[in-house]
Design an enzyme around this catalytic site. Structure first.
Site, PDB file in Angstrom:
ATOM      1  N   TYR A   1       0.827  -1.200   0.000  1.00  9.59           N
ATOM      2  CA  TYR A   1       0.000   0.000   0.000  1.00  9.59           C
ATOM      3  C   TYR A   1       0.866   1.257   0.000  1.00  9.59           C
ATOM      4  O   TYR A   1       1.674   1.465   0.901  1.00  9.59           O
ATOM      5  CB  TYR A   1      -0.916  -0.002   1.232  1.00  9.59           C
ATOM      6  CG  TYR A   1      -2.015   1.029   1.161  1.00  9.59           C
ATOM      7  CD1 TYR A   1      -3.283   0.692   0.714  1.00  9.59           C
ATOM      8  CD2 TYR A   1      -1.784   2.351   1.521  1.00  9.59           C
ATOM      9  CE1 TYR A   1      -4.295   1.638   0.623  1.00  9.59           C
ATOM     10  CE2 TYR A   1      -2.783   3.311   1.434  1.00  9.59           C
ATOM     11  CZ  TYR A   1      -4.037   2.944   0.989  1.00  9.59           C
ATOM     12  OH  TYR A   1      -5.035   3.880   0.890  1.00  9.59           O
TER      13      TYR A   1
ATOM     14  N   PHE B   1      -5.851   8.854  -3.410  1.00 14.12           N
ATOM     15  CA  PHE B   1      -4.550   8.503  -3.990  1.00 14.12           C
ATOM     16  C   PHE B   1      -4.131   7.218  -3.310  1.00 14.12           C
ATOM     17  O   PHE B   1      -3.814   7.236  -2.134  1.00 14.12           O
ATOM     18  CB  PHE B   1      -3.498   9.577  -3.671  1.00 14.12           C
ATOM     19  CG  PHE B   1      -2.125   9.223  -4.170  1.00 14.12           C
ATOM     20  CD1 PHE B   1      -1.557   9.894  -5.234  1.00 14.12           C
ATOM     21  CD2 PHE B   1      -1.400   8.195  -3.587  1.00 14.12           C
ATOM     22  CE1 PHE B   1      -0.299   9.553  -5.699  1.00 14.12           C
ATOM     23  CE2 PHE B   1      -0.134   7.843  -4.053  1.00 14.12           C
ATOM     24  CZ  PHE B   1       0.411   8.534  -5.113  1.00 14.12           C
ATOM     25  N   GLU B   2      -4.109   6.131  -3.986  1.00 10.23           N
ATOM     26  CA  GLU B   2      -3.478   4.963  -3.385  1.00 10.23           C
ATOM     27  C   GLU B   2      -2.939   4.111  -4.499  1.00 10.23           C
ATOM     28  O   GLU B   2      -3.600   3.905  -5.502  1.00 10.23           O
ATOM     29  CB  GLU B   2      -4.424   4.170  -2.464  1.00 10.23           C
ATOM     30  CG  GLU B   2      -5.650   3.603  -3.128  1.00 10.23           C
ATOM     31  CD  GLU B   2      -6.625   2.893  -2.158  1.00 10.23           C
ATOM     32  OE1 GLU B   2      -6.520   3.028  -0.926  1.00 10.23           O
ATOM     33  OE2 GLU B   2      -7.511   2.205  -2.670  1.00 10.23           O
ATOM     34  N   ILE B   3      -1.697   3.674  -4.324  1.00 12.00           N
ATOM     35  CA  ILE B   3      -1.130   2.713  -5.251  1.00 12.00           C
ATOM     36  C   ILE B   3      -1.037   1.453  -4.424  1.00 12.00           C
ATOM     37  O   ILE B   3      -0.308   1.428  -3.432  1.00 12.00           O
ATOM     38  CB  ILE B   3       0.258   3.148  -5.742  1.00 12.00           C
ATOM     39  CG1 ILE B   3       0.172   4.538  -6.359  1.00 12.00           C
ATOM     40  CG2 ILE B   3       0.805   2.142  -6.730  1.00 12.00           C
ATOM     41  CD1 ILE B   3       1.503   5.072  -6.855  1.00 12.00           C
TER      42      ILE B   3
END
Ligand code: GTP
Ligand code: NAG
Ligand code: NAG
Ligand code: NAG
Length: 377
Positions: A218, A275-277
């Site tokens: 995450y 916003f999350e990768i």
């Protein structure tokens, strides 16, 4: 001075020749991008691999050479009516990052996308684009939810001015993002994803490759507390899950980010999920799926207004070891009303247009970043 006739003739011939050449070139240039780049091989028209620069920077400022892609996609949840915002977002994504990397896009909607939506979106990128319909049972309030109780909760929150407190679609969206998007068939072939974002800086490294090579689960840029009124019984429900499933809780987890008293109370800190990768495989893993089912069965997505941001964050911080979380310091990002603006060297390297002195949320009094920092101590 007079031009001699034979010189004049040559001049005319040369002009005609030039005109002919110019016309041919412009015809080919407009009609055929391939011939344009063949005629002007040094020009910056997109052509397969040629634009991918040789040298990349890791966040720790070391460089590496990239000749590969991560197993990853952009994913965007959107309504047809969101088109203008979506288009702006993709243009930024393409300009700052993806025109060099060409990661595919997946768009998901609870209704069919219109042809206009598909056309406008597709014309912005050379990367593959897919459009998916969300299965109804992944989106709508389940049968077993007590609608009377749910609508009473919506009314009460609306009266108390809780943001999106009166909205049912917003609740559907939060539940879908928490527990279903990663099960969509269009995402089955990918490992990592990234939603739509507004950028301040050029990205000269590939965050997907970073996630993959460092086996991260995450990645985030902004961390802040959730509104207490929306999650009154969330932590109680999480604690039940931990008690019933101690084996799913990771040793060396990120509880220190979530709680200031060793897990007794939730400090409401969460990573901002717009916003999350993150790893789709992690959400699809047994611990997280069981975790989601447990929360879903408690009904808090509808009886309260549990957001996908605290649900993802608690899931990632408890079910994965803390070293699998990552703060993307060098990615400048804004989502109203807060922004993360890279500092010093990273700011220069990214050619960022945000002001890191005047507007950077990292150590704002409301930021939860210090609680993440203490995990690293
Ligand atoms: N298909 C579909 N998409 C939705 C729906 N509601 C929200 N979305 C999308 O989900 C994403 C997040 O929705 P927002 O309303 O911006 O939620 P948010 O970012 O948590 O809210 P803000 O606090 O206003 O920024 C956006 O990309 C929306 O387009 C919906 O009912 N249907
Ligand atoms: C573009 O040019 C290439 C190479 O000259 C040719 O093979 C192709 O058919 C052309 N495409 C179009 C659309 O004219
Ligand atoms: C990062 O690299 C650049 C050039 O390679 C160097 O000038 C700079 O000092 C480095 N910054 C840090 C924080 O190491
Ligand atoms: C990408 O990841 C998915 C999910 O883990 C996997 O099923 C797929 O085989 C991977 N593709 C490649 C090319 O490695």
């Amino acid at each position: 001075m007079m031009i001699k006739p034979w010189r004049y003739l040559i001049l005319v011939l040369l002009t005609l020749l030039g005109l002919h050449f110019a016309l041919t070139v412009s015809h080919e240039a407009y009609g055929n991008a391939t011939s344009f780049s063949r005629l002007f091989p040094t020009s910056k028209t997109p052509s397969s691999q040629s634009e991918i620069p040789e040298q990349y920077h890791w966040p720790d400022n070391t460089t590496f050479v990239l000749d590969r892609r991560a197993n990853a996609t952009m994913v965007m949840l959107a309504r047809n009516g969101d088109l203008q915002g979506v288009v702006r977002s993709i243009k930024q994504m393409e300009d700052r990052f993806n025109k060099r990397f060409r990661y595919p896009y997946v768009f998901l909607n609870d209704e069919l996308f219109t042809d206009q939506f598909k056309e406008r979106v597709t014309e912005l990128t050379d990367a593959p684009v897919e459009f998916g319909l969300i299965p109804s049972e992944h989106w709508h309030q389940p049968e077993w939810i007590d609608e009377e109780k749910a609508s009473a909760a919506r009314e009460a929150m609306e009266k108390n001015n809780v943001i999106y407190g009166g909205s049912l679609p917003y609740r559907n969206m939060c539940r879908f993002n928490s527990g279903f998007f990663f099960r969509h068939e269009l995402l089955a072939k990918y490992k990592y994803y990234w939603p739509d974002v507004t950028f301040f800086c050029d990205l000269d490294f590939d965050p997907f490759i970073f996630m993959q090579d460092h086996d991260k689960v995450y990645g985030f840029t902004i961390a802040l507390p959730e509104y207490g009124e929306t999650i009154e019984t969330l932590w109680k429900t999480v604690r039940e899950f931990m008690e019933q499933n101690p084996d799913f809780v990771a040793p060396n987890n990120g509880m220190g980010f979530l709680s200031d008293d060793g897990g007794l109370n939730y400090n409401r800190c969460h990573f901002w999920s717009n916003f999350e990768i993150a790893s789709l495989d992690f959400w699809r893993s047994e611990p997280y799926m069981k975790f989601f089912d447990h929360l879903d069965n408690a009904g808090g997505f509808y009886y309260e207004r549990w957001g996908d941001a605290p649900v993802h964050s608690i899931g990632a911080a408890l079910l994965a070891p803390k070293d699998k979380l990552h703060f993307f310091r060098e990615i400048g990002y804004r989502h109203e009303p807060f922004q993360h603006c890279p500092m010093s060297e990273a700011h220069r390297r990214g050619k960022c247009w945000c002001d890191s002195q005047m507007d950077n949320f990292d150590y704002h009094w409301y930021s939860c970043l210090p609680k993440y920092d203490r995990l690293l101590e």
